[in-house]
Structures are given as structure tokens and as C-alpha cells.
Scaffold this active site. Structure first.
Site, PDB file in Angstrom:
ATOM      1  N   LYS A 155       0.863  -1.194   0.000  1.00 60.88           N
ATOM      2  CA  LYS A 155       0.000   0.000   0.000  1.00 60.88           C
ATOM      3  C   LYS A 155       0.894   1.236   0.000  1.00 60.88           C
ATOM      4  O   LYS A 155       1.932   1.257   0.689  1.00 60.88           O
ATOM      5  CB  LYS A 155      -0.876  -0.030   1.254  1.00 60.88           C
ATOM      6  CG  LYS A 155      -1.971   1.031   1.304  1.00 60.88           C
ATOM      7  CD  LYS A 155      -2.828   0.860   2.559  1.00 60.88           C
ATOM      8  CE  LYS A 155      -3.996   1.817   2.621  1.00 60.88           C
ATOM      9  NZ  LYS A 155      -4.824   1.610   3.828  1.00 60.88           N
ATOM     10  N   SER A 189      -9.831  -0.777   6.926  1.00 59.78           N
ATOM     11  CA  SER A 189      -9.227  -0.560   5.608  1.00 59.78           C
ATOM     12  C   SER A 189      -8.515  -1.761   5.005  1.00 59.78           C
ATOM     13  O   SER A 189      -8.158  -1.725   3.834  1.00 59.78           O
ATOM     14  CB  SER A 189      -8.256   0.623   5.668  1.00 59.78           C
ATOM     15  OG  SER A 189      -8.979   1.831   5.638  1.00 59.78           O
ATOM     16  N   SER A 247      -9.642   1.455   2.759  1.00 63.38           N
ATOM     17  CA  SER A 247      -8.784   2.241   1.886  1.00 63.38           C
ATOM     18  C   SER A 247      -7.716   1.433   1.169  1.00 63.38           C
ATOM     19  O   SER A 247      -7.115   1.927   0.225  1.00 63.38           O
ATOM     20  CB  SER A 247      -8.101   3.352   2.697  1.00 63.38           C
ATOM     21  OG  SER A 247      -7.249   2.780   3.677  1.00 63.38           O
TER      22      SER A 247
END
Lengths: 486, 484
Positions: free
Chosen positions: A80, A179, A155
Site C-alpha cells: 500500500k 481498511s 482504503s
């Protein structure tokens, strides 16, 4: 060769060791898969194919020489883009960090390098991990490989989509209010939010420091355990990382979970939960019962208060964490008439609307005269949520809820309505508030879209979660289903 | 304190920032050092880079605990760090990690006291709290450049803040307090305590209370770079507020800056905004737990404090209170004294020289005992030359100054300048004869019993020898030859 280049990371490593394939072949297959589908999925923000090829070639030689290799040697992994990677872009999905290259590696990144992983690229996310759909990225949304008109969740949407689309067998995400688990659920992959303190946060660009936790995404529970083992454990650079021994999660998978008690949160089947989701969860419970687990009902009376408490605490911390993006030292700097105007212009242009909304919420919640009514009160709710879970764990070894009330929603559907968007995290947020581990794994479909089952454990008891999840996956094949893209 | 009826009473409270003597910064491993090229002592943590996290320097906590023990504070077994939020370019995270004080969140230590002597009486000044925090970077205004630059070498340097209750009743008391506190910090080896270098910084809150007992508006005075400046700034501010009161004008609650050159305080021109620092617990740091074992280690490592040192010097060396006070004005002076006595055991003589000639030199040059070239061994050597008659006391004083200025041993100065005392009686006898022949009048006076004339003759011998003649020998020879 299967239709995707690899099934699991451990399968790849076994194949390397048996010299049935080489890291270079796996990297080329991954890159080919990316080339085929990435233009539509858009999971990555940055891809370093050249470096991946160089590293793969080096592992090729070591496997060929029959050398001892670390556990993830030659396995492509995606990160990420809020994890700092030395010398490589780390944008957090924000214009304000465009062009910034950290001078250091996050602890998890350093541990992955030590474990031999090939860091293929950085994945898309909601700006500063604030969002539930990956639509809040300044660089455009990621799409759900199961249905390109739908969001992948957020996310960590880029990481979940990259695993689901077969770009990589493993990825790291971060989870502040769901997330990792929400995108895992929406994309039909496995995602673990470890206990707060289990994994070092050093080098994770902070959203809400008391809630943020890095965790693995994988195709199945066993790979998830493999990746957790590579990143977990105390770190002297993060004083909130717990001084507890690493979980040795993968080794714990063997023991059958027979006799463990599963607590079903009855409050989590009320209004707002899609019937297809509720049905899939109930079916999963029957499967667990069939595996010899006892099903109990447990209550989380503060469930409804958790969401509003979270939307005070997380923005409060974020308002301070994001204060450093002021155009003075790195990242975007917009010209202003004077110092204060430079701050203002930089932040106006650098941050997207959701980030601004949360900074304002948080600033307000901490302001003199409001602190007691908002921040302090929310902290009390947080304590109550943790107590709810303690009571539940007196009756159960694992607590079950859906990951989310609905499957993946359409891109744009909730973008204009933050409250609807926030509701996607109603079942994941309490777990962050209580600092507990939560595992999301696929347990069926609703209208052709994956449904996620959430298993919640006692602090630092990831092993039990993973054991139960692994046994479930031995009895089901939801995790073997592949999206049309892949 | 005698306050004339009707005159307003002065109320002063101090906030002192102390830079701690640690090798590394508060929350990272970067070195604490001065004069390094800008931005060379930095890392992701003290630059506040995204993703970096603070790790508490336990040595800084040790020094905070030492101070708290020395001030008799209550040390809290569990304290918390907080974020103090404000935007400024020298603050890389745009928040400062500090310790705020509110319900359920004590700082490191609270409630202590420090004794001061004021107008001959001993008085306790209460300490409100002692807490730890990080320093900011430094704005540098480069010559010819249009903007400002920032040097982050100081960013994250450990600071301790000591806050007094508003117990001080005059600018002179503030001076006394700061002097005593600085001495305590130096003896405890917590800080170098140099206001001129910014390792000790002091802000003062001052207000006047009328004879009706109603407290006036207080102002905060900043930017004083010496203890003397604190006293002067407060005196100015007291007079300013008293004048406003006399005229019936309102004192504005504000921060005022001391202008050392002009000797005035001035309010900042920009509109004063009420700052809301939005304090909240620092989630990146676990609460600071200080258990009894830690405290015991700190207690055991606490160096001898000024009062104990003073008492010991008096008892061990038979010194008077005044000398002992001056010899314990700083730990460097006390150490210098004891080390000199170790090499030259006549403690009275050592004390006399240190509080006399050496102190005079330090005063005259505005310096400190540990900042000059004199060492205990050199001073002991000098005193030995006096003792064995090689030098007269008067000569030795000159030599002391030369030793300090030229970084030399006493013997080297003596040799270089040919200052060895003339004690050789044959040589002195010749000079005495010459002086007697040249001054028959005074010789007659001496014979007539006028002793003052003998002094004149001694002076003439000294003049002829450039002051090197052994005074005792000269006296004796003169008396023999004159036959008085």
C-alpha cells in the site's frame, strides 16, 4: 500453468525450491497479468518492473545453487502506498506528497526485504487511508476485479484488487477502521488486521496513530499467516509495538479448532444488513458448527456508538498527524503571499475533500471548550466498546460479524454522501477501537459479489483466528473462486 | 518584605526551560551538539518525516527525575506525553511533543520547592511542576537572502520545563531564585545552565497586586539572555505596570519582549491571538511509567547538591560560611577547589586565592573557572612557589594572570620573565649598600627611630630589583646595615 500465474505464495516458494519454476518466471507472469488487466483495474500507483526483474534474477541464481533462502525469497509482493520505501515514491494517494521519496524503509518493508520478497509496486488507496472505496485517491479510483463498475472497498483497495486480480499473491495494507478487512471482503480475498501493537507502525504514514495497524492480504488464510509471520514482532523504533513474542501463526494452523466457541453478534444482523450478506454469514456459521465449533450468541450493546466515536477520535489524531504537510520541507508547495498564505494554498491544493473534512472535524473536536464533549466522550465510548468485547470473550473464543452490511457498491454511488460511505465500516470500526485482531475471509456471494466473514479475536490471539479461518477454508472453496478479471 | 502602605505588591512566577545534558535527542538517536553545520544532526524522526515515530530517551527522563528529586517534587509513577499543536516553520511536525497537565494526566513531577536567601532570610519558592518536552529547530536569517532558512539540528533536543508558583515578590528575588536553580541544575549535572547559550531560558509572568488585594493583569516577559537581564526586565515591567496603575490605565494581558540594548520591554505589534494548542495525549508514545526501582537508581546516582557540598567543605577544610558559599557558586569552582587542595593541602590558602585573585580575574573577564586555562595543578604549583620563597605574594598575582593569559605553568612564566625572587644575600647586600649611599636623609630618619623611612628604603630596593627582592631578607639587611 493455471489461468492465473500462481495460486499461493507458499506454492511458489515450494516450486522454486523444487526448481519447477524460477522467481524470474513468476515475476514475468505477474507483470504479464498486470499488463493485461491493470489498465482497467488500476490497482497500482507505481510499479518497479526493472528492479523486480533484477531481484528475481538474483534469487534465480540462489535457488539454482541450492542455497538456503528466506521464507518469501522471490515472491512478488505489493505494498500500500502509505508504507515508506527508501528512494521510491510514497504518495499516500495524495497530491501533497507527489514526488516525495522517503529516505528510509518502513520496518515492515525492511522485514519483507529480509524475508526475500520482491516488492513489485505500490498500490492505490484512499488519500491518507481515509475512505472506504479507494475513490478518494488523488490519482483516480481502483476498480473491483469482480465487477469493474464497483469499488474494491477501501482504503487498501489497490492491495486487495491486486491480490484478487492475480497480480501478486501477497500484499500489505493498513487498517484504521476496516481498511484491510473491507476491501478484502469486497474483493473476495483474505485480510487480517492484527492486534494493535502486533506489527510495527514505523514507516507507515500515520492517519490515526492509536488505531492504525499494518496487516497482510492474501488469497487464503495460510498465505495470510505466512505474511504475518514475516512482518510481526516488536520493533524498538515503535514504542507502541508490543513486547510479545511473534505469533508463529502459520505453525498454529495445524491444530483443529474443534471445541472452540464462536460468539455471534446478534446486534449485527439488524436493519441495514443486506439479506444476501446475512444469509452467507449464517451459512458460514453452520459450516463452523459442522467443524465442531460451538455457536453462542453475544451482545455488543455499544456497537452503534462506535462509529460516531471513531469519527471524532480518528479525525482528531489525523488533524495533528497531517499538520506536517505544510509545503515547507517536502512534497507540494503552492506559492502564497506570506507564510500563512503558503500554508493555506499548499493545503488547499494538496488535500482532497475527504481529508479536509476530517482535518476540520478533528480540529473542532480538540478545540478548547469542545474537547470534553467530543474527544473525551469518544474516548469513554472507546473504553466501553473494549469492555463489550471483553464480556463477549468471556463466552466465546472468536466473535463473528459480517465484514460489511453490503457487498461492494457502485463507483460514485456513495461519493456524495459521506455518512452512507462511513456506514460501510460499521462492523470493522469497533475492532480497531478495542485494538483487537480481525480476520476477513470470503464466505459466499450476493448478486455475484463476494461476501466477507469477519472473525474477531482476543488481543494477540491471531493464531486462533487463523486456525478457525484455515479450518473453514479446508471445508469450503469460496477462496478458490476467481473474478472474471484474473 | 517591607512594602510601603498603598504601594502595589509585585507577584512574579517563572517558567524555565532547561536543556538537558544528554548525548542524544529526546525522541531519536541524533547527537546533541552545538556548532555543527546546519541540518547535519537530523534523521526522519527529528525532521518529522511522514511515518517516523518517536522513541523516548530514558536518559532525559533520568535527568528530569534528578531535578524533581532535588526540588523535593512529587514524582508521578505514570505520566503522559501530549501533542501541543501549532504551525511554525521551526516545528517540523507542526506539533510539539510535551507534557500537558490536566485531570488524570499529570506531568513527570509536581509540587516541590527551592530555598532562596533574600534580604538575609531563607524562604521557600514553590515549584508547580517539572515536565519534559522537545526543542524546536532554529530559524536562520541568512544575510542577503530574501527568506528564512531552518536548521533542525536543535529539533528534538531534550528540554525540561520548570514552572514556579507565583511566589517571587521582586525582581531581585527572581534573580536569587534563578541563581539558586542554576546552581542546583549544575551540581545535579542536569544542565550546563548557560543562559547566554540558551541552555537555560526563562520567561517571567509578572503582575501587581494593589493594597485592596485585587490582582492586576499579568504580562509575560520573554527574550532575556542572562539572569541579570531577567532582573532588569522585571524591574522595568514592574515600573511600567505601576505607572499604568498610577495613571489609571489598564495593563494589557500580553507577551512582551525584553530589548537588552534599549533596556525596555515591548509588546508584539501583531494582534495577540488567543492560542488554542488543542492538546491531546500523544498516541505514538506509551505512557511513561516510573517505578520505585527506576527512582532508586536515579536517587543513588544523584550527585552531591550545593547545600551538602557547602556543609562538607566547611566541615572538612575549616572554611567559613562566606568562603564556602563562594566556593560552591558552581560545581566547577567547588571541584577546582577540592582538586587544588589535593595537590596543595593548605585549604585556607587555596580558598583565599580562589575567592580572591582567581575570582577577581573571572569577574573582570566575565568568564568561568572551567572556561580558562588555569588548572588545579597549575594553581597548586604556583602556591608552592610562594610557600618555598621562590615568589613573593605580589609577584605571584602577576604570574597568575600571565599563566591564564598565556596558558603556561607557573615555573614557565617565572623563567620566561626572569621573575624568580632574589633571596641571595650577597647580591641583595650590594643593592642595599647602593640604596643606603644614595639616600642619606632617610637613613638618618631611620636611625632617629622613624620606621616609615625604613619602608621608603625597602621600596627603593624593590624598585632596583624590579620587585624580585625577597621582602623579608631586604628588611633584615636594611636594619642590620643601618644599625637601627
Amino acid at each position: 500453468m493455471p489461468e492465473t500465474p500462481f495460486e499461493t505464495a507458499r506454492g511458489l516458494v515450494a516450486a522454486y525450491r523444487a526448481q519447477r519454476t524460477r522467481p524470474s518466471e513468476a515475476v514475468e507472469a505477474a507483470l504479464a497479468q498486470v499488463e493485461r488487466h491493470e489498465p482497467r483495474v488500476r490497482a497500482f500507483l507505481h510499479l518497479d518492473a526493472e528492479r523486480a526483474r533484477t531481484e528475481a534474477a538474483a534469487w534465480d541464481r540462489r535457488y539454482a545453487a541450492g542455497e538456503d533462502t528466506p521464507p518469501l525469497a522471490g515472491v512478488p509482493v505489493a505494498l500500500k502506498d502509505n508504507l515508506c520505501t527508501r528512494g521510491a515514491p510514497t504518495t499516500c494517494g495524495s497530491r501533497i506528497l507527489e514526488g516525495w521519496r522517503p529516505p528510509y524503509d518502513a520496518t515492515v518493508v525492511a522485514r519483507l526485504r529480509t524475508a526475500g520478497a520482491i516488492l513489485l509496486g505500490k498500490t492505490n488507496l484512499d488519500e491518507f487511508a481515509m475512505g472506504s472505496s479507494t475513490e478518494n485517491s488523488a490519482f483516480g479510483p481502483t476498480r473491483n476485479p469482480w465487477d469493474l463498475s464497483r469499488v474494491p472497498g477501501g482504503s487498501s483497495g489497490g492491495s486487495a484488487a491486486a491480490v484478487a486480480a492475480g497480480f501478486v499473491p501477497l500484499a500489505l495494507g493498513s487498517d484504521t477502521g476496516g481498511s484491510i478487512r473491507l476491501p478484502a471482503g469486497f474483493c473476495g480475498v483474505v485480510g487480517l488486521k492484527p492486534t494493535y501493537g502486533r506489527v510495527s507502525r514505523y514507516g507507515l504514514v500515520a492517519f490515526a496513530s492509536s488505531l492504525d495497524q499494518i496487516g497482510p492480504l492474501a488469497r487464503d488464510v495460510e498465505d495470510c499467516a505466512l505474511l504475518l509471520d514475516a512482518i510481526a514482532g516488536p520493533d524498538p523504533l515503535d514504542t507502541t509495538s508490543a513486547r510479545v513474542p511473534p505469533p508463529q501463526a502459520r505453525a498454529a494452523l495445524g491444530a483443529a479448532p474443534r471445541g472452540l466457541r464462536v460468539g455471534v453478534v446478534t446486534d449485527a444482523f439488524g436493519a441495514g444488513v443486506a439479506p444476501g450478506v446475512a444469509a452467507a454469514i449464517r451459512e458460514a456459521l453452520r459450516t463452523l458448527e459442522g467443524l465442531g465449533l460451538a455457536i453462542e450468541e453475544v451482545a455488543l450493546p455499544t456497537l452503534e456508538a462506535a462509529l460516531p466515536a471513531y469519527y471524532l477520535l480518528a479525525p482528531a489524531e489525523a488533524s495533528a498527524n497531517l499538520a506536517r504537510y505544510d509545503g515547507m520541507r517536502y512534497g507540494l508547495r503552492a506559492a502564497g503571499a506570506d507564510l500563512v498564505d503558503t500554508y493555506r494554498q499548499t493545503r488547499r491544493r494538496g488535500f482532497g475533500p475527504e481529508v479536509k473534512r476530517r482535518i476540520m472535524l478533528g480540529t473542532y473536536a480538540l478545540s478548547a471548550g469542545y474537547y470534553d464533549a467530543y474527544y473525551l466522550r469518544a474516548q469513554k465510548v472507546r473504553t466501553l466498546v473494549a469492555r463489550d468485547f471483553e464480556r463477549a470473550f468471556a463466552r466465546a473464543d472468536v466473535v463473528v460479524m459480517p465484514v460489511a452490511p453490503t457487498p461492494a457498491f457502485a463507483i460514485g454511488e456513495r461519493a456524495a454522501d459521506p455518512l452512507q460511505m462511513y456506514l460501510a465500516d460499521v462492523f470493522t470500526i469497533p475492532v480497531n477501537l478495542a485494538g483487537l485482531p480481525g480476520l476477513a475471509l470470503p464466505c459466499g456471494f450476493d448478486g455475484g459479489l463476494p461476501v466477507g466473514l469477519q472473525l474477531i479475536g482476543r488481543p494477540f490471539d491471531e493464531a486462533t483466528l487463523l486456525r478457525v479461518g484455515h479450518a473453514y477454508q479446508q471445508a469450503t472453496d469460496w477462496h478458490r473462486r476467481r473474478p472474471p478479471v484474473a | 518584605m517591607a512594602t510601603p502602605a498603598g504601594a502595589p505588591r509585585t507577584v512574579v512566577g517563572l517558567e524555565i526551560h532547561v536543556q538537558l545534558l544528554t548525548a542524544s535527542k529526546m525522541f531519536c538517536g541524533c547527537a546533541v551538539s552545538f556548532g555543527a553545520p546546519p541540518n547535519t544532526l537530523v534523521c526522519p524522526v527529528c525532521l518529522g518525516l511522514p511515518g517516523a515515530l518517536p522513541v523516548l530517551n530514558r536518559r532525559a527522563v533520568d535527568l528530569g527525575l534528578r531535578t524533581a528529586l532535588a526540588l523535593g517534587c512529587r514524582i508521578h509513577p505514570r505520566s503522559q506525553f501530549h501533542r501541543k499543536n501549532y504551525f511554525y516553520p521551526d516545528l517540523p511536525k507542526n506539533y510539539q511533543i510535551s507534557q500537558y497537565e490536566y485531570a488524570g494526566h499529570p506531568p513527570l513531577a509536581t509540587g516541590g520547592a527551592l530555598e532562596i536567601v533574600t534580604e538575609g532570610a531563607r524562604r521557600l519558592v514553590r515549584i508547580r511542576r517539572v515536565h519534559l518536552e522537545e526543542d524546536t529547530g532554529r530559524l536562520v536569517h541568512a544575510e542577503g537572502a530574501s527568506g528564512s532558512l531552518v536548521d533542525f539540528n536543535r529539533s528534538g533536543v531534550p528540554l525540561m520545563e520548570i514552572v514556579t508558583e507565583p511566589d517571587l515578590r521582586s525582581p531581585a528575588e527572581a534573580r536569587e531564585f534563578l541563581t539558586a536553580l542554576r546552581r542546583l541544575l549544575q551540581f545535579a549535572e542536569v544542565s550546563s545552565g548557560r543562559m547566554e547559550e540558551g541552555t537555560l531560558r526563562c520567561d517571567a509572568n509578572v503582575s501587581l497586586v494593589g493594597d485592596d488585594g485585587v490582582p492586576g493583569i499579568r504580562t509575560e516577559v520573554k527574550n532575556m539572555n542572562s539572569i541579570r537581564a531577567v532582573e532588569r526586565a522585571l524591574a522595568y515591567e514592574v515600573a511600567r505596570q505601576a505607572e499604568a496603575r498610577r495613571r489609571g490605565e489598564a495593563v494589557v494581558q500580553e507577551t512582551r519582549h525584553w530589548d537588552e540594548r534599549r533596556g525596555v520591554t515591548f509588546g508584539s505589534r501583531s494582534k495577540e491571538e488567543a492560542q488554542d494548542y488543542r492538546y491531546f495525549p500523544e498516541p505514538d508514545l506509551v505512557p511513561l511509567e516510573v517505578d520505585e526501582a527506576w527512582l532508586e537508581r536515579v536517587r543513588a546516582s544523584l550527585p552531591e547538591l550545593p547545600a551538602a557540598r557547602r556543609d562538607r567543605l566547611m566541615a572538612a577544610f575549616g572554611l567559613g560560611g562566606a568562603d564556602a558559599d563562594r566556593l560552591t557558586a558552581s560545581p566547577a569552582m567547588a571541584r577546582f577547589f577540592e582538586e587544588t587542595v589535593a595537590a596543595f593541602p593548605d585549604a585556607r590558602v587555596v580558598a583565599n586565592w580562589l575567592v580572591g585573585e582567581v575570582a577577581a580575574y573571572l569577574n573582570e573577564h566575565g568568564t568561568e573557572i572551567d572556561a580558562i586555562t588555569l588548572t588545579p595543578r597549575r594553581l597548586a604549583d604556583l602556591l608552592r612557589l610562594i610557600e618555598d620563597g621562590t615568589l613573593s605574594g605580589r609577584l605571584a598575582k602577576e604570574i597568575l594572570v600571565a599563566m591564564i593569559k598565556d596558558d603556561l605553568d607557573a615555573v614557565a612564566v617565572v623563567e620566561a620573565r626572569g621573575l624568580r625572587q632574589i633571596s641571595d644575600e650577597a647580591a641583595l647586600g650590594r643593592i642595599v649598600e647602593e640604596v643606603l649611599a644614595a639616600h642619606p636623609g632617610p637613613v638618618a630618619d631611620v636611625r632617629a627611630g622613624k620606621d616609615r623611612a625604613l619602608g621608603f628604603l625597602v621600596g627603593q630596593v624593590m624598585k632596583a630589583t624590579g620587585g624580585r627582592a625577597n621582602p623579608e631578607a631586604v628588611n633584615r639587611l636594611l636594619r642590620e646595615r643601618v644599625g637601627s
